[in-house]
Motif scaffolding. Structure first.
Motif, PDB file in Angstrom:
ATOM      1  N   THR A 151       0.897  -1.180   0.053  1.00 65.05           N
ATOM      2  CA  THR A 151      -0.229  -0.143  -0.050  1.00 65.05           C
ATOM      3  C   THR A 151       0.884   1.150  -0.112  1.00 65.05           C
ATOM      4  OG1 THR A 151      -1.736  -1.202   1.222  1.00 65.05           O
ATOM      5  CG2 THR A 151      -1.556   1.233   1.356  1.00 65.05           C
ATOM      6  N   VAL A 152       1.927   1.238   0.892  1.00 60.48           N
ATOM      7  CA  VAL A 152       2.766   2.483   0.936  1.00 60.48           C
ATOM      8  C   VAL A 152       3.479   2.656  -0.353  1.00 60.48           C
ATOM      9  CG1 VAL A 152       4.740   3.419   2.074  1.00 60.48           C
ATOM     10  CG2 VAL A 152       3.044   2.335   3.336  1.00 60.48           C
ATOM     11  N   ARG A 153       3.925   1.440  -1.156  1.00 63.36           N
ATOM     12  CA  ARG A 153       4.599   1.470  -2.424  1.00 63.36           C
ATOM     13  C   ARG A 153       3.609   2.215  -3.183  1.00 63.36           C
ATOM     14  NH1 ARG A 153       8.620  -1.505  -3.524  1.00 63.36           N
ATOM     15  NH2 ARG A 153       7.904  -3.382  -2.111  1.00 63.36           N
ATOM     16  N   ASP A 154       2.518   1.657  -3.437  1.00 60.78           N
ATOM     17  CA  ASP A 154       1.489   2.222  -4.509  1.00 60.78           C
ATOM     18  C   ASP A 154       1.267   3.784  -4.036  1.00 60.78           C
ATOM     19  OD1 ASP A 154      -0.500   1.609  -6.710  1.00 60.78           O
ATOM     20  OD2 ASP A 154      -1.907   2.560  -4.945  1.00 60.78           O
ATOM     21  N   ILE A 155       1.028   4.225  -2.959  1.00 60.53           N
ATOM     22  CA  ILE A 155       1.054   5.567  -2.900  1.00 60.53           C
ATOM     23  C   ILE A 155       2.245   6.481  -3.321  1.00 60.53           C
ATOM     24  CG2 ILE A 155       1.011   7.456  -0.902  1.00 60.53           C
ATOM     25  CD1 ILE A 155      -0.631   5.127   0.801  1.00 60.53           C
ATOM     26  N   GLY A 156       3.451   5.919  -3.364  1.00 59.57           N
ATOM     27  CA  GLY A 156       4.720   6.455  -3.765  1.00 59.57           C
ATOM     28  C   GLY A 156       5.720   6.638  -2.860  1.00 59.57           C
ATOM     29  N   ALA A 178      -2.252  12.986  -9.878  1.00 62.67           N
ATOM     30  CA  ALA A 178      -2.206  12.506 -11.187  1.00 62.67           C
ATOM     31  C   ALA A 178      -0.867  13.101 -11.973  1.00 62.67           C
ATOM     32  CB  ALA A 178      -3.380  12.780 -12.210  1.00 62.67           C
ATOM     33  N   ALA A 179      -0.827  14.264 -11.695  1.00 63.51           N
ATOM     34  CA  ALA A 179       0.274  14.968 -12.329  1.00 63.51           C
ATOM     35  C   ALA A 179       1.458  14.429 -11.816  1.00 63.51           C
ATOM     36  CB  ALA A 179       0.320  16.409 -12.127  1.00 63.51           C
ATOM     37  N   ARG A 180       1.693  13.842 -10.485  1.00 58.89           N
ATOM     38  CA  ARG A 180       2.907  13.380 -10.007  1.00 58.89           C
ATOM     39  C   ARG A 180       3.013  11.796 -10.605  1.00 58.89           C
ATOM     40  NH1 ARG A 180       3.309   9.638  -6.037  1.00 58.89           N
ATOM     41  NH2 ARG A 180       1.269  10.091  -5.329  1.00 58.89           N
ATOM     42  N   ARG A 181       2.198  11.386 -10.614  1.00 57.33           N
ATOM     43  CA  ARG A 181       2.115   9.819 -11.123  1.00 57.33           C
ATOM     44  C   ARG A 181       2.321   9.740 -12.620  1.00 57.33           C
ATOM     45  NH1 ARG A 181       0.292   5.985  -7.485  1.00 57.33           N
ATOM     46  NH2 ARG A 181      -1.189   6.618  -5.900  1.00 57.33           N
ATOM     47  N   THR A 182       2.003  10.522 -13.395  1.00 55.71           N
ATOM     48  CA  THR A 182       2.261  10.409 -14.817  1.00 55.71           C
ATOM     49  C   THR A 182       3.525  10.979 -15.127  1.00 55.71           C
ATOM     50  OG1 THR A 182       1.071  12.394 -15.125  1.00 55.71           O
ATOM     51  CG2 THR A 182      -0.417  10.480 -15.386  1.00 55.71           C
ATOM     52  N   GLY A 183       4.161  11.955 -14.358  1.00 56.73           N
ATOM     53  CA  GLY A 183       5.574  12.330 -14.451  1.00 56.73           C
ATOM     54  C   GLY A 183       5.309  13.924 -14.984  1.00 56.73           C
ATOM     55  N   GLU A 184       4.115  14.370 -15.317  1.00 56.42           N
ATOM     56  CA  GLU A 184       3.890  15.615 -16.000  1.00 56.42           C
ATOM     57  C   GLU A 184       4.532  16.534 -15.084  1.00 56.42           C
ATOM     58  OE1 GLU A 184       0.194  18.399 -18.113  1.00 56.42           O
ATOM     59  OE2 GLU A 184      -0.233  16.673 -16.467  1.00 56.42           O
ATOM     60  N   ILE A 185       4.419  16.469 -13.594  1.00 59.18           N
ATOM     61  CA  ILE A 185       5.110  17.499 -12.780  1.00 59.18           C
ATOM     62  C   ILE A 185       5.918  16.558 -11.972  1.00 59.18           C
ATOM     63  CG2 ILE A 185       4.870  19.380 -10.973  1.00 59.18           C
ATOM     64  CD1 ILE A 185       2.142  19.639 -12.161  1.00 59.18           C
ATOM     65  N   ASP A 186       7.291  16.290 -12.769  1.00 55.14           N
ATOM     66  CA  ASP A 186       8.181  15.192 -12.084  1.00 55.14           C
ATOM     67  C   ASP A 186       8.612  15.544 -10.933  1.00 55.14           C
ATOM     68  OD1 ASP A 186       9.879  17.062 -12.997  1.00 55.14           O
ATOM     69  OD2 ASP A 186      10.613  15.904 -14.382  1.00 55.14           O
ATOM     70  N   TYR A 187       8.572  16.798 -10.410  1.00 52.69           N
ATOM     71  CA  TYR A 187       9.198  17.148  -8.997  1.00 52.69           C
ATOM     72  C   TYR A 187       8.354  16.992  -7.783  1.00 52.69           C
ATOM     73  CZ  TYR A 187       7.133  21.515 -10.322  1.00 52.69           C
ATOM     74  OH  TYR A 187       6.131  22.276 -10.442  1.00 52.69           O
TER      75      TYR A 187
END
Length: 401
Positions: free
Chosen positions: A81-86, A171-180
């Motif tokens: 679960t923690v892995r999936d969160i990021g 979503a912006a984090r997961r897709t890498g659109e805003i990669d920081y």
């Protein structure tokens, strides 16, 4: 809160609601508790689960009362679960692979279990008792459900937009659109109302965890253009709308390293953003015999169908229970002066068309299934991205008739 419809006056006012991303420490704990619940219900639909999670720097602690015959590798569920969160690297503030996981569980109290297993009505041999009334409420308490016609989701606009922003930020984090971006974050929306109708967004606040190298000006521009303007309708934003993006100027340390997380500390985020009243009970980690959860879902189901059927523009429903008793001890409704029928008549319709005993709720909504972890982020109500039984409008026609 004084409801402007009930007061029958037109006035301009501001109302604010907040949401959080999946990496917020409290929401992380909600997701772990519900992931454990789902894993158990997948093997044992009749298990009794009251799972609490605490997370701080480098450690997740799981405790509570669980009664089941099945085996679930709880440590594995926690880490995945923690892995999936990021949280997959120590520099993010938490690492799913290296963190400690401590588990301390016991069974449900037999004093509580006996009232749930066999309701008072069944023990007394009450005539006319249905099969669903064999299950008693898992605790006493009050639960609220709410619906309004101000959004297509029948949710108040401030919490609806706040959830949308939190989801878009993730979503912006997961897709890498805003990669920081990193997993932790919070959103907040202030809506201006003219009487009972939203007319504009006054303020948007977004606090997003980010990498050390990200510049504040870049963060501000990206979040306004790639998150806020994609979620908040353009006609609700004007030249006077305020945007506060990471207002402290820096948000590198986040997650459980920045703040201890605990299951059940985001109950207003989970429900209606403060517009409706709340009975006080959290949802996550609880199986459906706990009316804190199942009856709150049922109350939303009833309120939403009433509004969708045109019986009221706004509806708040309260249901109260006694531990070990199947029938609610009281049901109250408030339509804030928007009802097309007297409230007493709407209550008669509720009694006729909805079984609000714990067993009736569980049976009709199909709650003995692993459907709960998906509810632990972006709210339990008003969701269009997932199929939740208490969001269905299958009673609209019968209520209209």
């Amino acid at each position: 809160m004084t409801h402007p419809i009930k007061e029958n006056i037109v006035l301009k006012r501001l109302f604010t609601s907040e949401s959080v991303t999946c990496g917020h420490p409290d929401k992380m704990c909600d997701q772990i508790s519900d992931a454990i619940l789902d894993a158990i219900l997948a093997k044992d639909p009749f298990a009794r689960v009251a799972c609490e999670t605490l997370a701080t720097t480098g450690i997740v602690f799981v405790t509570g009362e669980i009664t089941t015959d099945c085996y679930v590798d709880i440590e594995h569920v926690v880490r995945e679960t923690v892995r999936d969160i990021g949280y997959t690297r120590a520099k993010y503030g938490f690492d799913c692979d290296s963190c400690a996981v401590v588990v301390s569980l016991k069974g449900q109290s037999p004093d509580i279990a006996q009232g749930v297993d066999v309701a008072l009505e069944a023990r007394d041999g009450e005539n006319g008792r249905s099969s669903t009334q064999a299950i008693g409420a898992g605790d006493q308490g009050i639960m609220f459900g709410y619906a309004t016609d101000e959004t297509p989701a029948f949710m108040p606009l401030p919490i609806y937009l706040s959830h949308g922003l939190a989801g878009a930020l993730d979503a912006a984090r997961r897709t890498g659109e805003i990669d920081y971006l990193r997993p932790d974050g919070k959103t907040q929306v202030t809506v201006e109302y003219d009487g009972d109708r939203p007319v504009r967004v006054d303020t948007v606040v977004v606090s997003a965890q980010h990498s050390e190298k990200a510049e504040h000006a870049t963060i501000r521009e990206d979040i306004i253009e790639k998150v806020i303007k994609r979620v908040v309708p353009h006609n609700l934003i004007d030249k006077n709308t305020n945007f506060y993006i990471n207002p402290t100027g820096r948000f590198v340390i986040g997650g459980p390293k920045g703040d201890v997380g605990l299951t059940g500390r985001k109950i207003i985020v989970d429900t209606y953003g403060g517009v409706a009243r709340h009975g006080g009970g959290a949802f996550s980690g609880k199986d459906p015999t706990k009316v804190d959860r199942s009856a709150a879902y049922a109350a939303r189901y009833v309120a939403k169908n009433i509004v969708a059927a045109g019986l009221a523009r706004v509806c708040e429903l309260q249901i109260a229970y006694a531990i070990g008793v199947a029938r609610p001890v009281s049901i109250a409704i408030n339509t804030f002066g928007t009802g097309t029928l007297p409230e007493a008549q709407i209550l008669t319709l509720i009694d006729k068309h909805f079984d609000l005993s714990p067993g009736g709720i569980i049976e009709h909504l199909g709650l003995r299934r692993p459907i709960y972890r998906q509810t632990a982020t972006y709210g339990h109500f008003g969701r269009s991205d997932i199929d939740l039984p208490w969001e269905r409008l299958d009673k609209v026609e019968v209520l209209r008739a």
